[in-house]
Design a protein around this motif. Structure first.
Motif, PDB file in Angstrom:
ATOM      1  N   ALA A 258       0.744  -1.127  -0.114  1.00 31.56           N
ATOM      2  CA  ALA A 258       0.061  -0.021  -0.045  1.00 31.56           C
ATOM      3  C   ALA A 258       0.776   1.081   0.050  1.00 31.56           C
ATOM      4  N   LYS A 259       1.932   1.215   0.655  1.00 30.14           N
ATOM      5  CA  LYS A 259       2.659   2.437   0.879  1.00 30.14           C
ATOM      6  C   LYS A 259       3.148   3.020  -0.685  1.00 30.14           C
ATOM      7  N   PRO A 260       3.922   1.908  -1.344  1.00 32.83           N
ATOM      8  CA  PRO A 260       4.561   2.418  -2.554  1.00 32.83           C
ATOM      9  C   PRO A 260       3.369   2.932  -3.494  1.00 32.83           C
ATOM     10  N   VAL A 261       2.251   2.312  -3.496  1.00 33.55           N
ATOM     11  CA  VAL A 261       1.178   2.391  -4.282  1.00 33.55           C
ATOM     12  C   VAL A 261       0.741   3.848  -3.971  1.00 33.55           C
ATOM     13  N   ALA A 262       0.464   4.192  -2.587  1.00 35.45           N
ATOM     14  CA  ALA A 262      -0.150   5.650  -2.061  1.00 35.45           C
ATOM     15  C   ALA A 262       0.686   6.672  -2.420  1.00 35.45           C
ATOM     16  N   LEU A 263       1.993   6.417  -2.564  1.00 35.49           N
ATOM     17  CA  LEU A 263       2.985   7.436  -2.776  1.00 35.49           C
ATOM     18  C   LEU A 263       2.866   7.776  -4.254  1.00 35.49           C
ATOM     19  N   LEU A 264       2.728   6.796  -5.143  1.00 34.92           N
ATOM     20  CA  LEU A 264       2.943   6.952  -6.614  1.00 34.92           C
ATOM     21  C   LEU A 264       1.661   7.773  -6.780  1.00 34.92           C
ATOM     22  N   LEU A 265       0.427   7.349  -6.229  1.00 37.45           N
ATOM     23  CA  LEU A 265      -0.950   7.928  -6.541  1.00 37.45           C
ATOM     24  C   LEU A 265      -0.524   9.581  -6.052  1.00 37.45           C
ATOM     25  N   SER A 266      -0.232   9.663  -5.167  1.00 38.65           N
ATOM     26  CA  SER A 266       0.068  10.815  -4.249  1.00 38.65           C
ATOM     27  C   SER A 266       0.840  11.992  -5.252  1.00 38.65           C
ATOM     28  N   LEU A 267       2.053  11.405  -5.912  1.00 40.10           N
ATOM     29  CA  LEU A 267       2.672  12.154  -6.742  1.00 40.10           C
ATOM     30  C   LEU A 267       1.853  12.270  -8.283  1.00 40.10           C
ATOM     31  N   LEU A 268       0.822  11.682  -8.560  1.00 43.44           N
ATOM     32  CA  LEU A 268       0.137  11.996  -9.735  1.00 43.44           C
ATOM     33  C   LEU A 268      -0.602  13.345  -9.731  1.00 43.44           C
ATOM     34  N   ALA A 269      -0.428  13.970  -8.555  1.00 47.79           N
ATOM     35  CA  ALA A 269      -0.904  15.351  -8.519  1.00 47.79           C
ATOM     36  C   ALA A 269      -0.179  16.203  -9.137  1.00 47.79           C
ATOM     37  N   ALA A 270       1.235  15.936  -9.334  1.00 51.47           N
ATOM     38  CA  ALA A 270       1.833  16.914 -10.430  1.00 51.47           C
ATOM     39  C   ALA A 270       1.481  16.748 -11.796  1.00 51.47           C
ATOM     40  N   PRO A 271       1.551  15.612 -12.408  1.00 55.47           N
ATOM     41  CA  PRO A 271       1.409  15.564 -13.788  1.00 55.47           C
ATOM     42  C   PRO A 271      -0.213  15.903 -13.943  1.00 55.47           C
ATOM     43  N   VAL A 272      -1.026  15.623 -13.076  1.00 59.16           N
ATOM     44  CA  VAL A 272      -2.398  16.174 -13.282  1.00 59.16           C
ATOM     45  C   VAL A 272      -2.421  17.781 -13.190  1.00 59.16           C
ATOM     46  N   ALA A 273      -1.741  18.433 -12.528  1.00 58.09           N
ATOM     47  CA  ALA A 273      -1.662  19.884 -12.264  1.00 58.09           C
ATOM     48  C   ALA A 273      -0.943  20.367 -13.645  1.00 58.09           C
ATOM     49  N   PHE A 274      -0.089  19.712 -14.351  1.00 59.57           N
ATOM     50  CA  PHE A 274       0.524  20.115 -15.502  1.00 59.57           C
ATOM     51  C   PHE A 274      -0.495  20.171 -16.673  1.00 59.57           C
ATOM     52  N   PHE A 275      -1.153  18.897 -16.681  1.00 58.22           N
ATOM     53  CA  PHE A 275      -2.106  18.846 -17.764  1.00 58.22           C
ATOM     54  C   PHE A 275      -3.384  19.813 -17.619  1.00 58.22           C
ATOM     55  N   HIS A 276      -3.585  20.040 -16.169  1.00 63.54           N
ATOM     56  CA  HIS A 276      -4.601  21.100 -16.237  1.00 63.54           C
ATOM     57  C   HIS A 276      -4.073  22.533 -16.824  1.00 63.54           C
ATOM     58  N   TYR A 277      -3.012  22.808 -16.631  1.00 61.88           N
ATOM     59  CA  TYR A 277      -2.339  24.023 -17.004  1.00 61.88           C
ATOM     60  C   TYR A 277      -2.311  24.181 -18.457  1.00 61.88           C
ATOM     61  N   VAL A 278      -2.052  22.970 -19.223  1.00 62.29           N
ATOM     62  CA  VAL A 278      -1.842  22.772 -20.548  1.00 62.29           C
ATOM     63  C   VAL A 278      -3.422  23.080 -21.216  1.00 62.29           C
ATOM     64  N   THR A 279      -4.237  22.419 -20.762  1.00 64.35           N
ATOM     65  CA  THR A 279      -5.412  22.376 -21.288  1.00 64.35           C
ATOM     66  C   THR A 279      -6.543  23.571 -20.910  1.00 64.35           C
ATOM     67  N   GLU A 280      -6.254  24.013 -19.685  1.00 61.51           N
ATOM     68  CA  GLU A 280      -7.119  24.985 -19.354  1.00 61.51           C
ATOM     69  C   GLU A 280      -6.358  26.422 -19.065  1.00 61.51           C
ATOM     70  N   GLY A 281      -5.192  26.445 -18.934  1.00 60.72           N
ATOM     71  CA  GLY A 281      -4.615  27.749 -18.890  1.00 60.72           C
ATOM     72  C   GLY A 281      -4.623  28.396 -17.491  1.00 60.72           C
ATOM     73  N   PRO A 282      -3.863  29.350 -17.129  1.00 59.95           N
ATOM     74  CA  PRO A 282      -3.961  30.169 -15.934  1.00 59.95           C
ATOM     75  C   PRO A 282      -5.013  31.228 -16.051  1.00 59.95           C
ATOM     76  N   ARG A 283      -5.468  31.532 -14.803  1.00 59.42           N
ATOM     77  CA  ARG A 283      -6.512  32.529 -14.531  1.00 59.42           C
ATOM     78  C   ARG A 283      -5.847  33.875 -14.726  1.00 59.42           C
ATOM     79  N   GLU A 284      -5.802  34.495 -15.766  1.00 55.96           N
ATOM     80  CA  GLU A 284      -5.135  35.690 -16.021  1.00 55.96           C
ATOM     81  C   GLU A 284      -6.211  36.636 -15.233  1.00 55.96           C
ATOM     82  N   PRO A 285      -5.477  37.777 -14.381  1.00 58.93           N
ATOM     83  CA  PRO A 285      -6.301  38.824 -13.846  1.00 58.93           C
ATOM     84  C   PRO A 285      -6.892  39.782 -14.811  1.00 58.93           C
ATOM     85  N   GLY A 286      -8.072  40.262 -14.557  1.00 55.01           N
ATOM     86  CA  GLY A 286      -8.720  41.232 -15.555  1.00 55.01           C
ATOM     87  C   GLY A 286      -8.491  42.607 -14.925  1.00 55.01           C
TER      88      GLY A 286
END
Length: 511
Positions: A258-286
């Protein structure tokens, strides 16, 4: 301990293959102990102390002939005495030689995170290498027989080695050589298990001990120290010998799978954030309105004063130190890379709880600092209903009711508060295992990991939201100020309070 020609089968905290595995044929050895012929002379105790050069110490008298209540870090072999009243009212004096059982599946080795601190030789002996021990005492919690003992002065753990130095040179253990009655024997596991079965059968057939048997528990895949008991159905009578010794699930299913799997799943937050940035872009101030307020420059507002920024970066620094030092002993693959950052395994283990305490203390001040703006309001429930729109970044402008923090920031903050509390509460038993006991430590081990993983995911999301996802946010925590257009875009209600304006003006939208 010197190992002579002994070959290693398993190494604690080791992420790769075992050097020299399979290069030499070795018989599995075994120590045979027949408690029915033990006379309690304690010659084995003296021989153990003499051979291992352990200091002589005062005995403890507690209305028994037993030398002391239990084994210690410098007393590895103890004859336990127990007066047992049988069903017919007569007394039976039960004596058992208490020492390391050298399990085939050693719980101490499974629990140990330090590379090379515990080894199991191909002959079955489990040996401690104190020069590699980091003093975490996980082996104490992992052992179902309560054998490893901690030296609070040297911060190392010790136990019986089955005289691996002697065995490596073809000699029998010192205690075997000293026994005057033949109660102790040493040889191959196959031969001595056969001898033990024959002796148990003799006790049943000719001595009236109908429940006589051999103690070689299958729950740890057998041991390399076996007992012949008068009554094998009640091993607890023999000085608390467990009937069904179990390695805590903490150090089996959780640690290995469980520990190695849980760590890998936690680190998936980084590529998820990257692809969110690529697909949705930043929230630029108006563009914001112009107004009077607490400004440092014409186009900036003060968002975080120096005190808040010092707390924030103090929390960040101690959290990263606690995270890195903790993950250094989280898995063998990280141990070899992260422990050198802190001066080695023992230093890492020493510093980790202090980093954690510092993180909790500084974060407590941050909680007090942000208690009011982080309080939950009805508007936050409205914001949570549009969470999907926020994640998808369909609207660049936050609703006009969003104040100093939005509901997402508050959820993150309180999640870290709860995780930090769990991190602290679960870490204390692991810091003082002797005080809290094996069961509490085992539970704390899992909860501590879960709390750390939750905060790791939170850290990744926090860094992403504070940098790439919302440009200008990082500046607020380094310089303390934000552009007015940033404030109007992300926190309109706070912007109006800071500037004194109630609505934007057309002339300001072009700024």
């Amino acid at each position: 301990m010197p190992a002579g020609t002994l070959q290693i089968r398993q190494i604690s905290g080791h992420g790769g293959s075992v050097p020299g595995a399979g290069v030499q044929r070795q018989e599995e050895v075994c120590k045979y102990i027949d408690v029915t012929t033990c006379i309690g002379c304690k010659a084995c105790e003296v021989a153990c102390v003499e051979w291992n050069d352990m200091p002589f110490q005062q005995t403890t008298f507690e209305n028994t002939y037993q030398t002391m209540p239990s084994t210690t870090w410098n007393f590895w072999n103890l004859i336990k005495f127990n007066e047992h009243q049988r069903e017919d009212g007569t007394l039976q004096w039960l004596m058992r030689k208490d020492q390391c059982m050298h399990c085939e599946d050693p719980g101490c080795l499974r629990a140990c995170p330090a590379d090379g601190a515990i080894v199991q030789y191909t002959n079955g002996i489990v040996d401690f290498q104190q020069e590699n021990c980091i003093g975490c005492q996980y082996c104490v919690a992992g052992c179902p027989f309560d054998i490893p003992k901690f030296n609070s002065l040297t911060k190392k753990v010790y136990k019986c080695t089955l005289c691996s130095d002697r065995v490596g040179q073809g000699l029998e253990p010192a205690c075997i050589k000293a026994c005057p009655t033949g109660c102790l024997k040493f040889g191959t596991k196959m031969d001595l298990r056969a001898l033990a079965d024959a002796r148990a059968r003799q006790l049943r057939d000719h001595s009236g001990f109908k429940n006589a048997g051999v103690y070689d528990p299958p729950s740890v895949r057998g041991t390399h120290v076996i007992y012949v008991l008068h009554d094998s159905t009640k091993p607890e009578l023999y000085g608390g010998l467990p009937s069904n010794p179990q390695i805590p699930v903490t150090f089996t299913l959780w640690k290995r799978a469980a520990k190695p799997v849980a760590l890998l799943l936690s680190l998936l937050a980084a590529p998820v954030a990257f692809f969110h940035y690529v697909t949705e872009g930043p929230r630029e101030p108006g563009p914001p309105p112009v107004g009077e307020g607490k400004v440092l420059r014409e186009d900036e507002l003060l968002r975080h004063p120096a005190y808040t920024r010092v707390l924030h970066w103090g929390v960040a620094a101690f959290f990263l130190l606690a995270l890195l030092s903790g993950f250094a002993i989280y898995t063998p693959w990280l141990y070899r890379w992260l422990t050198p950052l802190f001066g080695g395994g023992p230093t890492t283990r020493l510093l980790h709880p202090w980093f954690s305490i510092a993180f909790v203390v500084v974060f407590a001040f941050q909680i007090l600092n942000w208690l009011e703006p982080m309080s939950w309001t009805p508007d936050d429930r409205r914001w949570m209903r549009r969470l999907g729109e926020y994640v998808a970044n369909t609207e660049k402008q936050e609703p006009d009711y969003v104040d100093f923090f939005n509901a997402g920031q508050k959820v993150y903050f309180w999640t870290i508060v709860v995780s930090g509390a769990l991190f602290l509460v679960s870490g204390i038993p692991m810091w003082f295992p002797k005080t809290f006991g094996r069961f509490t430590v085992s539970i704390g081990y899992v909860l501590h990991d879960i709390a750390a993983l939750v905060m790791l995911v939170g850290l990744i999301v926090h860094v992403y939201e504070g940098t790439a996802a919302a440009p200008g946010t990082f500046h607020a925590m380094t310089r303390g100020t934000v552009a007015r257009r940033w404030a109007w875009t992300h926190h309109p209600a706070w912007y109006r309070r800071a500037t004194g304006r109630q609505a934007p003006g057309e002339d300001d939208r072009n700024r």
